[in-house]
Design an enzyme around this catalytic site. Structure first.
Site, PDB file in Angstrom:
ATOM      1  N   GLY A  29       0.821  -1.208   0.000  1.00  0.00           N
ATOM      2  CA  GLY A  29       0.000   0.000   0.000  1.00  0.00           C
ATOM      3  C   GLY A  29       0.850   1.251   0.000  1.00  0.00           C
ATOM      4  N   ASN A  30       0.211   2.382   0.264  1.00  0.00           N
ATOM      5  CA  ASN A  30       0.926   3.654   0.327  1.00  0.00           C
ATOM      6  C   ASN A  30       0.268   4.545   1.381  1.00  0.00           C
ATOM      7  OD1 ASN A  30      -1.133   5.475  -1.028  1.00  0.00           O
ATOM      8  ND2 ASN A  30      -0.865   3.876  -2.586  1.00  0.00           N
ATOM      9  N   ARG A  31       0.861   5.719   1.592  1.00  0.00           N
ATOM     10  CA  ARG A  31       0.450   6.553   2.722  1.00  0.00           C
ATOM     11  C   ARG A  31      -0.648   7.552   2.388  1.00  0.00           C
ATOM     12  NH1 ARG A  31       5.266   9.518   4.808  1.00  0.00           N
ATOM     13  NH2 ARG A  31       3.733  10.285   6.292  1.00  0.00           N
ATOM     14  N   SER A  32      -1.277   7.431   1.246  1.00  0.00           N
ATOM     15  CA  SER A  32      -2.350   8.381   0.919  1.00  0.00           C
ATOM     16  C   SER A  32      -3.468   8.308   1.960  1.00  0.00           C
ATOM     17  CB  SER A  32      -2.914   8.056  -0.463  1.00  0.00           C
ATOM     18  OG  SER A  32      -4.048   8.852  -0.707  1.00  0.00           O
ATOM     19  N   ALA A 102      -3.895   7.620  -5.174  1.00  0.00           N
ATOM     20  CA  ALA A 102      -2.508   7.150  -5.254  1.00  0.00           C
ATOM     21  C   ALA A 102      -2.567   5.686  -5.696  1.00  0.00           C
ATOM     22  CB  ALA A 102      -1.826   7.294  -3.904  1.00  0.00           C
TER      23      ALA A 102
END
Ligand code: C5P
Length: 233
Positions: A29-32, A102
């Site tokens: 995943g990512n930090r969005s 994102a």
């Protein structure tokens, strides 16, 4: 914000971060946080638009804020491919698409049906990843006549000149009308309540620069869309 200047428009906003599963319990995943995307949806709805929010993973408060609006319809998605499916369907009847999500550039080549295990391992794990499609580039290439397509670019390049050059290349590569650039890093951008953006137009020009709350930033993006559409109409 309550200008009603988007009344009659159908818009699609994507928000949040995709999650690409590795196994039944893990993902890349990512930090969005999805906060900027949620504010884009809310600002558009406040200004009169009918909004479809395609929501990848986002903070619960951001999702709740958007859910409360009667002109926002929410479709939740997990992976980039799910997002592509949902946004492509929603975009068919829309005059504006804003891709603030994102999206993972890569997904695991294989998803295990059972939890990956350390058992029998040698202390390292190699993951094979495959590229996801560039969703917004595909939307821009196949868009209906008169549709405006806006992409975002979260950039960590610290040098403003180099960042603008990268943004110009990215806008051209994706074929979008506007590219909204925001500098992100370990502190700025994600999870923050403020944002600072530069909007790059189709001639590579700086169409607008803005900094403020994520709501004010959202209004600045819609102002940019309106300016562009007034010029094209
Ligand atoms: O190339 P980059 O990921 O920086 O571009 C960001 C923009 O492109 C965002 O609008 C994002 O939603 C979109 N994107 C996409 N499909 C991808 C990756 C990014 O539509 N696979």
């Amino acid at each position: 914000g309550a200008r009603n200047d988007l009344t009659g428009l159908r818009v699609v906003v994507t928000a949040g971060g995709t999650r690409e599963p590795l196994d039944p319990v893990r993902f890349l995943g990512n930090r969005s946080s999805g906060r900027q995307g949620a504010q884009l949806a809310i600002a558009a709805a406040d200004r009169g638009a009918e909004v479809t929010l395609v929501a990848a993973h986002m903070d619960a408060d951001a999702l709740a804020a958007a859910s409360a609006h009667r002109r926002i319809d929410i479709t939740r998605v997990g992976t980039a491919l799910e997002l592509q499916h949902a946004v492509t369907a929603a975009a068919a009847g829309a005059q504006v698409v804003v891709m603030a999500a994102a999206v993972a550039d890569y997904r695991p080549a294989r998803v295990s049906d059972t939890k990956l295990t350390k058992e029998g391992g040698d202390g390292t794990l190699t993951l094979e990843l495959v590229e996801n499609p560039d969703i917004v580039a595909g939307l821009a290439a196949h868009r209906p006549a008169g549709q405006t397509v806006v992409a975002f670019a979260a950039e960590t390049e610290p040098d403003a000149v180099a960042r603008l050059e990268r943004a110009r290349r990215k806008r051209a590569r994706k074929g979008v009308d506007l590219l909204v650039v925001n500098e992100v890093g370990w502190r700025a951008g994600f999870e923050a309540d403020h944002n600072a953006i530069v909007i790059v137009g189709s001639e590579g020009e700086v169409a607008a620069e803005f900094s403020g709350t994520k709501r004010e930033t959202a209004d600045a993006v819609w102002d940019g869309v309106q300016t562009l559409r007034a010029r094209v109409d």
